[in-house]
Design a protein around this motif. Structure first.
Motif, PDB file in Angstrom:
ATOM      1  N   GLY A 139       0.686  -1.555  -0.196  1.00  0.00           N
ATOM      2  CA  GLY A 139      -0.082  -0.469   0.116  1.00  0.00           C
ATOM      3  C   GLY A 139       1.131   1.446   0.108  1.00  0.00           C
ATOM      4  N   GLU A 140       2.225   1.059   0.611  1.00  0.00           N
ATOM      5  CA  GLU A 140       2.812   2.419   0.435  1.00  0.00           C
ATOM      6  C   GLU A 140       3.806   2.633  -1.278  1.00  0.00           C
ATOM      7  N   GLU A 141       3.660   3.790  -1.318  1.00  0.00           N
ATOM      8  CA  GLU A 141       4.401   4.545  -2.331  1.00  0.00           C
ATOM      9  C   GLU A 141       5.569   3.845  -2.854  1.00  0.00           C
ATOM     10  N   ILE A 142       6.492   3.172  -4.208  1.00  0.00           N
ATOM     11  CA  ILE A 142       7.389   3.016  -4.210  1.00  0.00           C
ATOM     12  C   ILE A 142       8.814   4.289  -4.604  1.00  0.00           C
ATOM     13  N   ASP A 143       9.216   3.731  -3.538  1.00  0.00           N
ATOM     14  CA  ASP A 143      10.766   4.684  -3.886  1.00  0.00           C
ATOM     15  C   ASP A 143      11.927   4.685  -4.643  1.00  0.00           C
ATOM     16  N   ASN A 144      12.068   3.087  -5.642  1.00  0.00           N
ATOM     17  CA  ASN A 144      13.194   2.392  -4.972  1.00  0.00           C
ATOM     18  C   ASN A 144      14.187   3.323  -6.037  1.00  0.00           C
ATOM     19  N   TYR A 145      13.620   3.853  -7.431  1.00  0.00           N
ATOM     20  CA  TYR A 145      14.822   5.318  -7.708  1.00  0.00           C
ATOM     21  C   TYR A 145      14.601   6.675  -8.340  1.00  0.00           C
ATOM     22  N   ALA A 146      15.169   7.395  -8.252  1.00  0.00           N
ATOM     23  CA  ALA A 146      14.930   8.661  -8.451  1.00  0.00           C
ATOM     24  C   ALA A 146      15.253   9.347 -10.504  1.00  0.00           C
ATOM     25  N   PRO A 147      14.375   9.922 -10.305  1.00  0.00           N
ATOM     26  CA  PRO A 147      14.753  10.821 -12.133  1.00  0.00           C
ATOM     27  C   PRO A 147      15.211  11.931 -11.626  1.00  0.00           C
ATOM     28  N   ILE A 148      15.776  12.149 -13.027  1.00  0.00           N
ATOM     29  CA  ILE A 148      16.957  13.753 -12.654  1.00  0.00           C
ATOM     30  C   ILE A 148      15.995  14.636 -12.647  1.00  0.00           C
ATOM     31  N   THR A 149      16.554  15.702 -11.335  1.00  0.00           N
ATOM     32  CA  THR A 149      16.517  16.885 -11.234  1.00  0.00           C
ATOM     33  C   THR A 149      16.963  17.892 -10.930  1.00  0.00           C
ATOM     34  N   ASP A 150      18.214  17.238 -10.825  1.00  0.00           N
ATOM     35  CA  ASP A 150      18.982  18.248 -10.421  1.00  0.00           C
ATOM     36  C   ASP A 150      20.964  17.942 -11.391  1.00  0.00           C
ATOM     37  N   LEU A 151      20.662  18.744 -12.438  1.00  0.00           N
ATOM     38  CA  LEU A 151      21.293  18.557 -13.841  1.00  0.00           C
ATOM     39  C   LEU A 151      23.259  18.363 -13.499  1.00  0.00           C
ATOM     40  N   ASP A 152      23.420  19.401 -12.167  1.00  0.00           N
ATOM     41  CA  ASP A 152      24.958  19.682 -11.330  1.00  0.00           C
ATOM     42  C   ASP A 152      25.015  17.981 -10.672  1.00  0.00           C
ATOM     43  N   ASN A 153      23.632  16.917 -10.076  1.00  0.00           N
ATOM     44  CA  ASN A 153      24.219  15.867  -9.173  1.00  0.00           C
ATOM     45  C   ASN A 153      23.125  14.816 -10.257  1.00  0.00           C
ATOM     46  N   PRO A 154      22.998  14.399 -11.184  1.00  0.00           N
ATOM     47  CA  PRO A 154      22.254  14.127 -11.803  1.00  0.00           C
ATOM     48  C   PRO A 154      22.058  12.080 -10.411  1.00  0.00           C
ATOM     49  N   SER A 155      20.906  11.787 -10.794  1.00  0.00           N
ATOM     50  CA  SER A 155      20.661  10.397 -10.455  1.00  0.00           C
ATOM     51  C   SER A 155      21.610   9.892 -10.966  1.00  0.00           C
ATOM     52  N   SER A 156      21.999   8.559  -9.450  1.00  0.00           N
ATOM     53  CA  SER A 156      22.098   7.760 -10.328  1.00  0.00           C
ATOM     54  C   SER A 156      21.243   6.512 -10.264  1.00  0.00           C
ATOM     55  N   THR A 157      20.222   6.045 -10.382  1.00  0.00           N
ATOM     56  CA  THR A 157      19.212   5.257 -10.955  1.00  0.00           C
ATOM     57  C   THR A 157      18.788   5.689 -11.707  1.00  0.00           C
ATOM     58  N   TYR A 158      18.257   7.023 -12.527  1.00  0.00           N
ATOM     59  CA  TYR A 158      18.100   7.224 -13.236  1.00  0.00           C
ATOM     60  C   TYR A 158      16.701   6.072 -14.861  1.00  0.00           C
ATOM     61  N   ALA A 159      18.438   5.722 -14.847  1.00  0.00           N
ATOM     62  CA  ALA A 159      17.743   4.459 -16.155  1.00  0.00           C
ATOM     63  C   ALA A 159      17.211   3.455 -15.734  1.00  0.00           C
ATOM     64  N   SER A 160      16.737   3.433 -14.903  1.00  0.00           N
ATOM     65  CA  SER A 160      15.989   2.673 -13.967  1.00  0.00           C
ATOM     66  C   SER A 160      14.547   3.209 -13.461  1.00  0.00           C
ATOM     67  N   TYR A 161      14.712   4.201 -13.013  1.00  0.00           N
ATOM     68  CA  TYR A 161      13.581   5.088 -12.862  1.00  0.00           C
ATOM     69  C   TYR A 161      12.994   4.997 -14.009  1.00  0.00           C
ATOM     70  N   TYR A 162      13.286   5.015 -15.941  1.00  0.00           N
ATOM     71  CA  TYR A 162      12.653   5.675 -16.916  1.00  0.00           C
ATOM     72  C   TYR A 162      12.005   3.944 -17.125  1.00  0.00           C
ATOM     73  N   GLN A 163      12.763   3.362 -16.610  1.00  0.00           N
ATOM     74  CA  GLN A 163      12.432   1.749 -17.280  1.00  0.00           C
ATOM     75  C   GLN A 163      11.011   1.420 -16.237  1.00  0.00           C
ATOM     76  N   ARG A 164      11.569   1.704 -14.966  1.00  0.00           N
ATOM     77  CA  ARG A 164      10.252   1.227 -13.615  1.00  0.00           C
ATOM     78  C   ARG A 164       9.229   1.878 -13.557  1.00  0.00           C
ATOM     79  N   MET A 165       9.262   3.072 -12.800  1.00  0.00           N
ATOM     80  CA  MET A 165       8.964   3.767 -12.154  1.00  0.00           C
ATOM     81  C   MET A 165       8.562   5.035 -12.972  1.00  0.00           C
ATOM     82  N   HIS A 166       8.794   5.589 -13.882  1.00  0.00           N
ATOM     83  CA  HIS A 166       8.156   6.464 -14.160  1.00  0.00           C
ATOM     84  C   HIS A 166       7.416   6.511 -14.538  1.00  0.00           C
ATOM     85  N   PRO A 167       6.304   7.632 -14.747  1.00  0.00           N
ATOM     86  CA  PRO A 167       4.833   8.044 -15.408  1.00  0.00           C
ATOM     87  C   PRO A 167       4.060   7.341 -16.687  1.00  0.00           C
TER      88      PRO A 167
END
Length: 535
Positions: A358-386
């Motif tokens: 029932g809790e929201e999934i929070d495994n991966y993060a998109p890139i929101t800061d271009l100077d410090n990009p997320s290390s998990t963005y690729a998995s985010y786009y594959q598995r958690m993106h809208p």
């Protein structure tokens, strides 16, 4: 080579009869046609029952593009992938959506488009023409039945040529039945714009005059024809005609916007807003194939431990074509807009098992800061993106990438937006029509309307319904150039998409028209013109 092309045309027209044996027996339940135990070419074109069966076959041929399994059902999703509202992540559809393929007359993408669009719509237009010409001269037919046959066949011919014109620009139109006597005639030049629109408008006018407002669910009606007539008028810049057709449909027809966005794509799409719906039926011979249309649009959330594939969260997908930041930001502008509230799009996913159910999934993060990009963005786009969930099915097979369901092609919400734009460009007050769409979605009404207002509202309401690329093209070269080079894909927010994979960088102005496949040009006359930029 030219001989082969026209032999294939006549062959395609004549094998209609063979295909009908399977089609009409399966369409009886939802198109109210009577099956025949003996169907041949003579029966189809010389009897009232045969012509009625021929009309039913046009609905099947229209569905074929969605049912075609080429490259994971590319034909159903390709036009959505090539716009400014999507991020095309992977697969051959991704290559096409990023303008890495489908950019040359000789590449495989152009060949795929030829099969899925050029040949598909010419095949349907030729079949419709054969039915029209036979129906116009057949003796002993009930006149009301004749008018119904002609109206539906003319709608499909207009629909086919209109689609071809919007994609390819350099097309030819034909009103002759393909026979042994003319099958080897060579098409040497494109039709003029005046010839193309004259035929399209003539066919649609006949359909509008002779179709009823209501019919069996799935069949085209007066409202369907008026909607397409309004779209055609927009392409001609005939704002008054577009306004009149759209307002007539809204005010005089039996259609109405459904109460909320959650109801638009619910169930079998048989609602007051639907103007044309492609139908597929379970457990019916010829009732349509299960497709991967929805799977292309939904992420692989089920690959995260603690969440199984389920229809409530969109079904089983593989993250090919996703809503981009530009679209998501447009929807997010109004916090009360329900189109990002699991009706048109799913933004969040939730655990279905384990300690965090029932809790929201929070495994991966998109890139929101271009100077410090997320290390998990690729998995985010594959598995958690809208995901776009407009084509998900409540009763689909949760464990399968393929599901069968009805597909909304045209609906009244677009009619309202056509009315708003046509009025804005001619005379009257566009606000009531545009704000009707916003109010239904819970968004605050706007107080002024300009071209960008229209573009933005069409994005929020109609994204992933196959209309966006055509809208950008219709509004002109400067509009499509600006939108594509500034918003297509996700740019630097998905670094793997930069460089050779970035549609913003790959876009070229001549892509406003699709390349005619060289295979098709080789079968036309030697002087038949390729679209500018592809020579």
């Amino acid at each position: 080579m030219k001989t082969k092309f026209f032999y294939s045309k006549i062959k395609g027209s004549l094998i209609l009869a063979a295909a009908l044996f399977f089609v009409v027996t399966s369409c009886e339940d939802y198109l109210e046609e009577q099956p025949s135990t003996l169907i041949d070419a003579d029966y189809i074109y010389t009897t009232e029952g045969g012509l009625k069966s021929g009309v039913v076959s046009l609905y099947k041929f229209e569905r074929d593009r969605y049912d075609n399994s080429t490259e994971d059902y590319m034909g159903a999703v390709l036009m959505s992938s090539r716009g400014d509202l999507t991020f095309s992540r992977s697969g051959y559809t991704g290559l096409m959506g990023r303008y890495e393929r489908g950019t040359s007359p000789v590449d495989q993408g152009a060949n795929f488009a030829s099969s899925l669009f050029w040949k598909h719509y010419y095949n349907m237009a030729n079949k419709a023409t054969s039915i029209i010409n036979a129906a116009e001269t057949l003796d002993g037919i009930d006149e009301d039945t004749r008018a119904q046959i002609l109206s539906e066949a003319k709608f499909f011919r207009a629909h086919s040529y209109f689609y071809l014109y919007r994609m390819y620009n350099n097309i030819y139109v034909n009103t002759e039945t393909i026979t042994l006597d003319n099958a080897f005639n060579v098409i040497n030049d494109k039709s003029s714009e005046q010839e193309v629109f004259a035929l399209i408008n003539s066919d649609l006018n006949y359909a509008i005059d002779n179709l009823d407002w209501t019919d069996t669910f799935g069949r085209v009606t007066k409202g369907t024809a008026k909607h397409v007539k309004a779209k055609v008028a927009m392409w001609q810049g005939n704002w008054t005609e577009a306004k009149n057709q759209a307002v007539s449909l809204i005010d005089e027809g039996p259609h109405s916007l459904v109460a909320n966005t959650a109801a638009v794509f619910a169930g079998d799409r048989n609602n007051s807003e639907a103007l044309f719906v492609i139908q597929s039926k379970d457990d019916v011979l010829g009732g349509g194939n299960a497709t991967m249309m929805n799977a292309n649009y939904v992420t692989q959330f089920f690959q995260i431990s603690g969440i199984e594939y389920n229809n409530e969260q969109g079904g089983r997908g593989f993250s090919r074509v996703l809503p981009n930041l530009y679209l998501l930001n447009l929807i997010a502008e109004d916090p009360n807009d329900t189109r990002d509230d699991d009706t048109y799009f799913r933004l969040k996913y939730y655990y279905t098992s384990g300690d965090r159910i029932g809790e929201e999934i929070d495994n991966y993060a998109p890139i929101t800061d271009l100077d410090n990009p997320s290390s998990t963005y690729a998995s985010y786009y594959q598995r958690m993106h809208p995901s776009c969930i407009k084509f998900a099915q409540d009763d689909g097979d949760e464990s399968s990438y393929t599901i069968r369901g009805n597909i909304m092609v045209y609906r009244l919400a677009e009619t309202y937006l056509i009315a708003a734009e046509a009025i804005m460009r001619s005379s009257g007050d566009p606000l009531p029509y545009l704000n009707a769409i916003r109010t239904r979605a819970g968004a605050a009404p706007v107080t002024a309307v300009n071209q960008q207002t229209i573009l933005d509202e069409r994005a929020r309401e109609l994204a992933f319904e196959g209309q966006r690329w055509f809208t950008l093209k219709r509004m002109g070269q400067s509009v499509i150039d600006f939108q594509m080079t500034n918003y297509a894909g996700d740019g630097e927010y998905f670094p793997a998409n930069l460089g050779a994979k970035d549609p913003r960088e790959n876009w070229r102005s001549h892509f406003i028209n699709w390349p005619i496949s060289q295979n098709d040009l080789d079968l036309l006359g030697s002087d038949y013109p390729q679209n500018n930029g592809y020579n």
